[in-house]
Design a protein around this motif. Sequence first.
Motif, PDB file in Angstrom:
ATOM      1  N   ARG A  74      63.211  63.265  35.873  1.00 32.17           N
ATOM      2  CA  ARG A  74      61.828  63.197  36.127  1.00 32.17           C
ATOM      3  C   ARG A  74      61.362  64.673  36.291  1.00 32.17           C
ATOM      4  O   ARG A  74      61.917  65.602  37.185  1.00 32.17           O
ATOM      5  CB  ARG A  74      61.430  62.367  37.082  1.00 32.17           C
ATOM      6  CG  ARG A  74      60.011  62.264  37.372  1.00 32.17           C
ATOM      7  CD  ARG A  74      59.672  61.131  38.767  1.00 32.17           C
ATOM      8  NE  ARG A  74      59.352  61.840  39.738  1.00 32.17           N
ATOM      9  CZ  ARG A  74      58.797  61.089  40.816  1.00 32.17           C
ATOM     10  NH1 ARG A  74      59.015  59.869  41.137  1.00 32.17           N
ATOM     11  NH2 ARG A  74      58.615  61.968  41.984  1.00 32.17           N
TER      12      ARG A  74
ATOM     13  N   GLU B 197      60.797  62.213  32.011  1.00 28.37           N
ATOM     14  CA  GLU B 197      59.500  61.726  32.148  1.00 28.37           C
ATOM     15  C   GLU B 197      58.694  62.735  33.223  1.00 28.37           C
ATOM     16  O   GLU B 197      59.169  63.526  34.083  1.00 28.37           O
ATOM     17  CB  GLU B 197      59.601  60.519  33.644  1.00 28.37           C
ATOM     18  CG  GLU B 197      58.496  60.034  34.136  1.00 28.37           C
ATOM     19  CD  GLU B 197      58.566  59.296  35.429  1.00 28.37           C
ATOM     20  OE1 GLU B 197      57.894  58.723  36.082  1.00 28.37           O
ATOM     21  OE2 GLU B 197      59.709  59.016  35.490  1.00 28.37           O
TER      22      GLU B 197
ATOM     23  N   ARG C  82      55.522  64.094  35.160  1.00 26.34           N
ATOM     24  CA  ARG C  82      54.576  63.410  35.898  1.00 26.34           C
ATOM     25  C   ARG C  82      53.507  64.704  36.501  1.00 26.34           C
ATOM     26  O   ARG C  82      53.851  65.659  36.926  1.00 26.34           O
ATOM     27  CB  ARG C  82      55.099  63.000  37.317  1.00 26.34           C
ATOM     28  CG  ARG C  82      55.800  61.765  37.206  1.00 26.34           C
ATOM     29  CD  ARG C  82      55.882  60.867  38.456  1.00 26.34           C
ATOM     30  NE  ARG C  82      56.603  59.603  38.103  1.00 26.34           N
ATOM     31  CZ  ARG C  82      56.795  58.633  39.223  1.00 26.34           C
ATOM     32  NH1 ARG C  82      56.539  58.974  40.382  1.00 26.34           N
ATOM     33  NH2 ARG C  82      57.280  57.589  39.107  1.00 26.34           N
ATOM     34  N   TRP C  83      52.180  64.469  36.052  1.00 23.33           N
ATOM     35  CA  TRP C  83      51.404  65.392  36.051  1.00 23.33           C
ATOM     36  C   TRP C  83      50.731  65.361  37.475  1.00 23.33           C
ATOM     37  O   TRP C  83      49.951  64.561  37.625  1.00 23.33           O
ATOM     38  CB  TRP C  83      50.126  65.613  34.809  1.00 23.33           C
ATOM     39  CG  TRP C  83      50.903  65.860  33.643  1.00 23.33           C
ATOM     40  CD1 TRP C  83      51.295  64.851  32.757  1.00 23.33           C
ATOM     41  CD2 TRP C  83      51.309  66.972  32.978  1.00 23.33           C
ATOM     42  NE1 TRP C  83      51.859  65.585  31.610  1.00 23.33           N
ATOM     43  CE2 TRP C  83      51.911  66.649  31.704  1.00 23.33           C
ATOM     44  CE3 TRP C  83      50.911  68.473  33.444  1.00 23.33           C
ATOM     45  CZ2 TRP C  83      52.192  67.834  31.005  1.00 23.33           C
ATOM     46  CZ3 TRP C  83      51.157  69.538  32.526  1.00 23.33           C
ATOM     47  CH2 TRP C  83      52.102  69.269  31.287  1.00 23.33           C
TER      48      TRP C  83
ATOM     49  N   ASP D 282      50.028  57.180  30.216  1.00 25.30           N
ATOM     50  CA  ASP D 282      51.083  58.051  30.348  1.00 25.30           C
ATOM     51  C   ASP D 282      51.261  58.862  28.872  1.00 25.30           C
ATOM     52  O   ASP D 282      51.539  60.372  28.936  1.00 25.30           O
ATOM     53  CB  ASP D 282      52.304  57.449  30.628  1.00 25.30           C
ATOM     54  CG  ASP D 282      52.431  57.010  32.011  1.00 25.30           C
ATOM     55  OD1 ASP D 282      51.504  57.468  32.976  1.00 25.30           O
ATOM     56  OD2 ASP D 282      53.112  56.134  32.531  1.00 25.30           O
ATOM     57  N   GLU D 283      51.253  58.158  27.722  1.00 21.13           N
ATOM     58  CA  GLU D 283      51.625  59.009  26.750  1.00 21.13           C
ATOM     59  C   GLU D 283      50.253  59.778  26.198  1.00 21.13           C
ATOM     60  O   GLU D 283      50.351  60.712  25.164  1.00 21.13           O
ATOM     61  CB  GLU D 283      51.739  57.701  25.346  1.00 21.13           C
ATOM     62  CG  GLU D 283      50.453  57.263  25.267  1.00 21.13           C
ATOM     63  CD  GLU D 283      50.378  55.594  26.119  1.00 21.13           C
ATOM     64  OE1 GLU D 283      49.702  54.726  25.306  1.00 21.13           O
ATOM     65  OE2 GLU D 283      50.849  55.551  27.030  1.00 21.13           O
TER      66      GLU D 283
ATOM     67  N   LYS E 191      48.667  61.732  28.694  1.00 17.91           N
ATOM     68  CA  LYS E 191      48.439  62.610  29.839  1.00 17.91           C
ATOM     69  C   LYS E 191      48.849  64.149  29.299  1.00 17.91           C
ATOM     70  O   LYS E 191      47.900  65.134  29.605  1.00 17.91           O
ATOM     71  CB  LYS E 191      49.443  62.182  31.149  1.00 17.91           C
ATOM     72  CG  LYS E 191      48.733  61.069  31.588  1.00 17.91           C
ATOM     73  CD  LYS E 191      49.737  60.911  32.823  1.00 17.91           C
ATOM     74  CE  LYS E 191      49.489  59.567  33.471  1.00 17.91           C
ATOM     75  NZ  LYS E 191      47.930  59.345  33.909  1.00 17.91           N
TER      76      LYS E 191
ATOM     77  N   GLU F 242      45.005  58.805  43.463  1.00 20.25           N
ATOM     78  CA  GLU F 242      45.965  59.586  42.892  1.00 20.25           C
ATOM     79  C   GLU F 242      46.068  60.939  43.128  1.00 20.25           C
ATOM     80  O   GLU F 242      47.118  61.485  43.627  1.00 20.25           O
ATOM     81  CB  GLU F 242      46.329  59.147  41.515  1.00 20.25           C
ATOM     82  CG  GLU F 242      46.583  57.892  40.884  1.00 20.25           C
ATOM     83  CD  GLU F 242      45.336  56.715  40.990  1.00 20.25           C
ATOM     84  OE1 GLU F 242      44.247  57.283  41.344  1.00 20.25           O
ATOM     85  OE2 GLU F 242      45.443  55.793  40.293  1.00 20.25           O
TER      86      GLU F 242
END
Length: 208
Positions: free
Chosen positions: A2, A34, A36-37, A108-109, A111, A161
Amino acid sequence: MRIDIFQDMVCPWCRIGKTNLYRALEMRGGEPPELRWRAFMLDPSVPEEGLPFMRTMQQKYGEQFSHEGMLGRVTEAGRSVGLTFDFRKVEYMPNTRLSHRMTAIAPDEFKAPLVDAIHRAYFEEGRNIGDRAVLMRIAEETGLDANDLADRLDRGEGEAEIEEDFEMAKRIGITGVPFFIIGRKFGLSGAQPPEAFLNVFRRLEEQA
């Protein structure tokens, strides 16, 4: 693996840093990580309507903030990794909160493509990414359902978030971006070259 990416939409070094990360991942090969922004706001005090770009930044940095000075160095750094920066088109210093919320609630795909598109719209086209209508058009151009995004933003989605991201950055002690947390173990600050990321990838593999 990640990778947490703390970045702001108006940070040119964030755009350069993530491009170097992408290049390192291509060189590494194997299973994609993975990503994560994570939201970070360099200046949360910017009003929703934004501020004049050049005047605001010259008040902050002085005469060195010019197309020949600081902006010229950023432009050259971008060019070295295949990126275009056209600061003569940039009129606004926008508030980036809405763009972060939109990224947080995107599938997610989408972002990474969305962040790329927002960066390109701001740094190459000079579009006002603090403007909701502009962001909705960018979302559509990226293949997202802008009407659905708008409805979700109206309901306040994305707020929790990004507040979590802000708190995480504060807890870790992040004061500038880009900042990358790789494999939940190693932190990299700044627009590091691909080799720096590859070194961290190797260290993680050795520990594993």
